[in-house]
Design a protein around this motif. Sequence first.
Motif, PDB file in Angstrom:
ATOM      1  N   LEU A 425      10.974  48.500 -25.050  1.00  0.00           N
ATOM      2  CA  LEU A 425       9.528  48.457 -25.269  1.00  0.00           C
ATOM      3  C   LEU A 425       8.908  47.150 -24.802  1.00  0.00           C
ATOM      4  CD1 LEU A 425       7.189  50.117 -26.660  1.00  0.00           C
ATOM      5  CD2 LEU A 425       7.621  48.716 -28.693  1.00  0.00           C
ATOM      6  N   LEU A 426       9.565  46.029 -25.126  1.00  0.00           N
ATOM      7  CA  LEU A 426       9.002  44.711 -24.828  1.00  0.00           C
ATOM      8  C   LEU A 426       9.997  43.821 -24.096  1.00  0.00           C
ATOM      9  CD1 LEU A 426       7.368  44.135 -28.332  1.00  0.00           C
ATOM     10  CD2 LEU A 426       6.158  44.731 -26.223  1.00  0.00           C
ATOM     11  N   SER A 444       0.343  52.590 -28.609  1.00  0.00           N
ATOM     12  CA  SER A 444      -0.805  52.983 -29.421  1.00  0.00           C
ATOM     13  C   SER A 444      -0.355  53.724 -30.685  1.00  0.00           C
ATOM     14  CB  SER A 444      -1.736  53.873 -28.593  1.00  0.00           C
ATOM     15  OG  SER A 444      -2.816  54.340 -29.368  1.00  0.00           O
ATOM     16  N   SER A 445       0.616  54.631 -30.526  1.00  0.00           N
ATOM     17  CA  SER A 445       1.129  55.390 -31.676  1.00  0.00           C
ATOM     18  C   SER A 445       1.810  54.465 -32.683  1.00  0.00           C
ATOM     19  CB  SER A 445       2.115  56.468 -31.205  1.00  0.00           C
ATOM     20  OG  SER A 445       1.455  57.448 -30.444  1.00  0.00           O
ATOM     21  N   GLN A 448      -0.541  52.532 -34.873  1.00  0.00           N
ATOM     22  CA  GLN A 448      -1.220  53.325 -35.905  1.00  0.00           C
ATOM     23  C   GLN A 448      -0.340  53.561 -37.131  1.00  0.00           C
ATOM     24  OE1 GLN A 448      -3.023  56.950 -34.271  1.00  0.00           O
ATOM     25  NE2 GLN A 448      -3.311  55.888 -32.312  1.00  0.00           N
ATOM     26  N   TYR A 449       0.932  53.159 -37.029  1.00  0.00           N
ATOM     27  CA  TYR A 449       1.882  53.340 -38.138  1.00  0.00           C
ATOM     28  C   TYR A 449       1.552  52.324 -39.227  1.00  0.00           C
ATOM     29  CZ  TYR A 449       6.467  53.312 -40.511  1.00  0.00           C
ATOM     30  OH  TYR A 449       7.491  53.365 -41.436  1.00  0.00           O
ATOM     31  N   SER A 450       1.207  52.811 -40.404  1.00  0.00           N
ATOM     32  CA  SER A 450       0.695  51.933 -41.469  1.00  0.00           C
ATOM     33  C   SER A 450       1.728  50.928 -41.976  1.00  0.00           C
ATOM     34  CB  SER A 450       0.185  52.779 -42.646  1.00  0.00           C
ATOM     35  OG  SER A 450       1.238  53.568 -43.188  1.00  0.00           O
ATOM     36  N   GLU A 451       3.015  51.250 -41.829  1.00  0.00           N
ATOM     37  CA  GLU A 451       4.039  50.372 -42.386  1.00  0.00           C
ATOM     38  C   GLU A 451       4.715  49.499 -41.329  1.00  0.00           C
ATOM     39  OE1 GLU A 451       6.761  52.278 -45.062  1.00  0.00           O
ATOM     40  OE2 GLU A 451       5.262  53.749 -45.695  1.00  0.00           O
ATOM     41  N   ILE A 452       4.113  49.387 -40.154  1.00  0.00           N
ATOM     42  CA  ILE A 452       4.705  48.549 -39.110  1.00  0.00           C
ATOM     43  C   ILE A 452       4.675  47.082 -39.539  1.00  0.00           C
ATOM     44  CG2 ILE A 452       2.511  48.288 -37.856  1.00  0.00           C
ATOM     45  CD1 ILE A 452       4.164  48.343 -35.247  1.00  0.00           C
ATOM     46  N   ASP A 453       5.750  46.365 -39.221  1.00  0.00           N
ATOM     47  CA  ASP A 453       5.841  44.934 -39.528  1.00  0.00           C
ATOM     48  C   ASP A 453       4.739  44.182 -38.773  1.00  0.00           C
ATOM     49  OD1 ASP A 453       7.512  42.512 -40.462  1.00  0.00           O
ATOM     50  OD2 ASP A 453       7.306  42.209 -38.294  1.00  0.00           O
ATOM     51  N   LYS A 454       4.064  43.269 -39.451  1.00  0.00           N
ATOM     52  CA  LYS A 454       2.928  42.569 -38.839  1.00  0.00           C
ATOM     53  C   LYS A 454       3.336  41.785 -37.597  1.00  0.00           C
ATOM     54  CE  LYS A 454       0.049  42.104 -42.980  1.00  0.00           C
ATOM     55  NZ  LYS A 454      -0.613  41.148 -43.906  1.00  0.00           N
ATOM     56  N   VAL A 455       4.501  41.162 -37.660  1.00  0.00           N
ATOM     57  CA  VAL A 455       4.975  40.389 -36.501  1.00  0.00           C
ATOM     58  C   VAL A 455       5.201  41.315 -35.314  1.00  0.00           C
ATOM     59  CG1 VAL A 455       6.830  38.933 -35.609  1.00  0.00           C
ATOM     60  CG2 VAL A 455       6.006  38.610 -37.963  1.00  0.00           C
ATOM     61  N   MET A 456       5.822  42.488 -35.562  1.00  0.00           N
ATOM     62  CA  MET A 456       6.070  43.448 -34.492  1.00  0.00           C
ATOM     63  C   MET A 456       4.750  43.968 -33.930  1.00  0.00           C
ATOM     64  SD  MET A 456       7.914  45.155 -32.456  1.00  0.00           S
ATOM     65  CE  MET A 456       9.523  44.636 -33.045  1.00  0.00           C
ATOM     66  N   ALA A 457       3.793  44.224 -34.823  1.00  0.00           N
ATOM     67  CA  ALA A 457       2.486  44.710 -34.367  1.00  0.00           C
ATOM     68  C   ALA A 457       1.839  43.699 -33.429  1.00  0.00           C
ATOM     69  CB  ALA A 457       1.582  44.989 -35.562  1.00  0.00           C
ATOM     70  N   ARG A 459       3.396  41.438 -31.577  1.00  0.00           N
ATOM     71  CA  ARG A 459       4.162  41.425 -30.322  1.00  0.00           C
ATOM     72  C   ARG A 459       3.720  42.576 -29.414  1.00  0.00           C
ATOM     73  NH1 ARG A 459      10.416  41.536 -30.992  1.00  0.00           N
ATOM     74  NH2 ARG A 459      10.202  41.470 -28.717  1.00  0.00           N
ATOM     75  N   ILE A 460       3.520  43.740 -30.031  1.00  0.00           N
ATOM     76  CA  ILE A 460       3.110  44.907 -29.236  1.00  0.00           C
ATOM     77  C   ILE A 460       1.702  44.695 -28.676  1.00  0.00           C
ATOM     78  CG2 ILE A 460       2.528  47.380 -29.341  1.00  0.00           C
ATOM     79  CD1 ILE A 460       4.773  47.693 -31.417  1.00  0.00           C
ATOM     80  N   LYS A 461       0.791  44.172 -29.494  1.00  0.00           N
ATOM     81  CA  LYS A 461      -0.575  43.912 -29.033  1.00  0.00           C
ATOM     82  C   LYS A 461      -0.580  42.916 -27.871  1.00  0.00           C
ATOM     83  CE  LYS A 461      -2.845  44.842 -33.485  1.00  0.00           C
ATOM     84  NZ  LYS A 461      -3.503  44.235 -34.671  1.00  0.00           N
ATOM     85  N   GLU A 462       0.231  41.872 -27.995  1.00  0.00           N
ATOM     86  CA  GLU A 462       0.327  40.882 -26.913  1.00  0.00           C
ATOM     87  C   GLU A 462       0.878  41.529 -25.653  1.00  0.00           C
ATOM     88  OE1 GLU A 462       2.679  37.644 -28.298  1.00  0.00           O
ATOM     89  OE2 GLU A 462       1.267  37.078 -29.889  1.00  0.00           O
ATOM     90  N   GLY A 463       1.892  42.391 -25.832  1.00  0.00           N
ATOM     91  CA  GLY A 463       2.484  43.079 -24.684  1.00  0.00           C
ATOM     92  C   GLY A 463       1.478  43.968 -23.978  1.00  0.00           C
TER      93      GLY A 463
END
Length: 480
Positions: A425-426, A444-445, A448-457, A459-463
């Motif tokens: 993914l990254l 994007s999916s 939208q996952y409510s329990e995603i780890d904030k740090v991972m979220a 990283r994905i946004k930056e990616g």
Amino acid sequence: RGMDGLDEFRSGGSAEENVEWDAERFIQVQKELMAGGVEQAVKVLTQLGEIDVNRVENGYFTLDMVADAIRMALSKVDIESLFMTAQPTLLRILSPPIPPSIKMKVINRLKEDKAQSQTALGGMGLATGVALARNLPIEELTKEICELLAPLFTQNEIMKEYEHQMERGASRMAVYEALGEALGQGVFSEMMRPFFIELEKDITTDDYLVQMTSLTTLSDMVIKCKPETSQKLIDLFGKVVYSLFENSRSAPDGGFIFEGAQKFLCEMVSVHPSSLSSFPSLYPNLVNQVLNFSSLDALTRVRSFEYFSLLARSNEGKSLLMSSSLISSTTECLSQFPLAIESSPIEMKTRLMQTLAFLFKEGENENKKRFFMAIGPSFASTTVELVKKPFDDLRGSVYELWMNLLDCPFGCSLLLGTPEFISWLLPYSGANWTDSQAWRDICSSLLQYSEIDKVMAERIKEGVSEHANPRAVPQVAMEI
């Protein structure tokens, strides 16, 4: 009143003055149509309808010129005027000598105002409706005519025309297609019984080719229909096809018929899972095929997994296959997917992955979880290995599977907990536009996952941001 046009058609139409047709005349026609109204368009249409198309190529113009002029004239006439004043011309255009390409201009015009046309075809335009039904066997026109006449299937004159065509072997399948389209549009009537009787005869005939084609036709009908209509088809044909399934299973030359019957029964159960109990040997037989896939030829092997997935398509189907009496067999079947994928050539790998994607398209979180855990949680890592292979269709099937898993909490948790998936993914490492779009959808999916780890979220946004604008340079905020 509706059949008056047929009499005019048989008498050869109106006595228009002879027109000399050449390229210049067609240019003149276009000018007349652009400047004139409905009356002028009807006059031109009448003239065009009287052209002897068998002599066109000997003249100074082409069939394309005729077709384009007819299209233009038809576009200038409203539906009511078309049937009130130009029906004899429509009948001439729909008569046997006229090429399908020109007939299609009439069909396309009627489809532009479909609802109004269908009303007219059942009334003042009935002669045209019958003429269209008469053209049903013409391959280029079959699908369009089926759709246009579907609500009128049980109209007496049109149905008589279809019954007449059933007497000719070459036309039967086209009539069945029209029947299927009518059923698909919600038309079901006791008046259709003669056609159902003929279809049953074709399903149980000794002619294998007719049997197979008829079974395929019946399967298509079930898929097209709304649940209440498909249930009526099950009531009509379920026992007949199941008997065929049972008898052909042990027959030395029954292979193709067995498969056709099996496919139909699986599709019926896919739509109505509760009907599985009406076919007691269907699931045990399919389980046996899946568990012994290595002894089957490649195509039968893939189809066995496809039919299994068909039974488990819906959430209701998944719950049924995980019920106490079936869970053991279902779990065994699911565990065979990784083995079958690993041992198959690339084309079969792709089809099996497409089958898995289909399997997880529907279903609630808990059922998806039970099914995937039965395949084996480590299979998530296998999907990452497959997506790295240089085959577009295979990668596409993995993307589809992932997206179908990511619409529930279990799928998000599963993939986020798979290290190989995170490494894929990254950062973004796709090769083309399809990879890029799939990657964006997956990100994007996950976000939208409510329990995603904030740090991972983050990283994905930056990616995502870097992928959208790879040359962007982080700006330092300036204090003023």
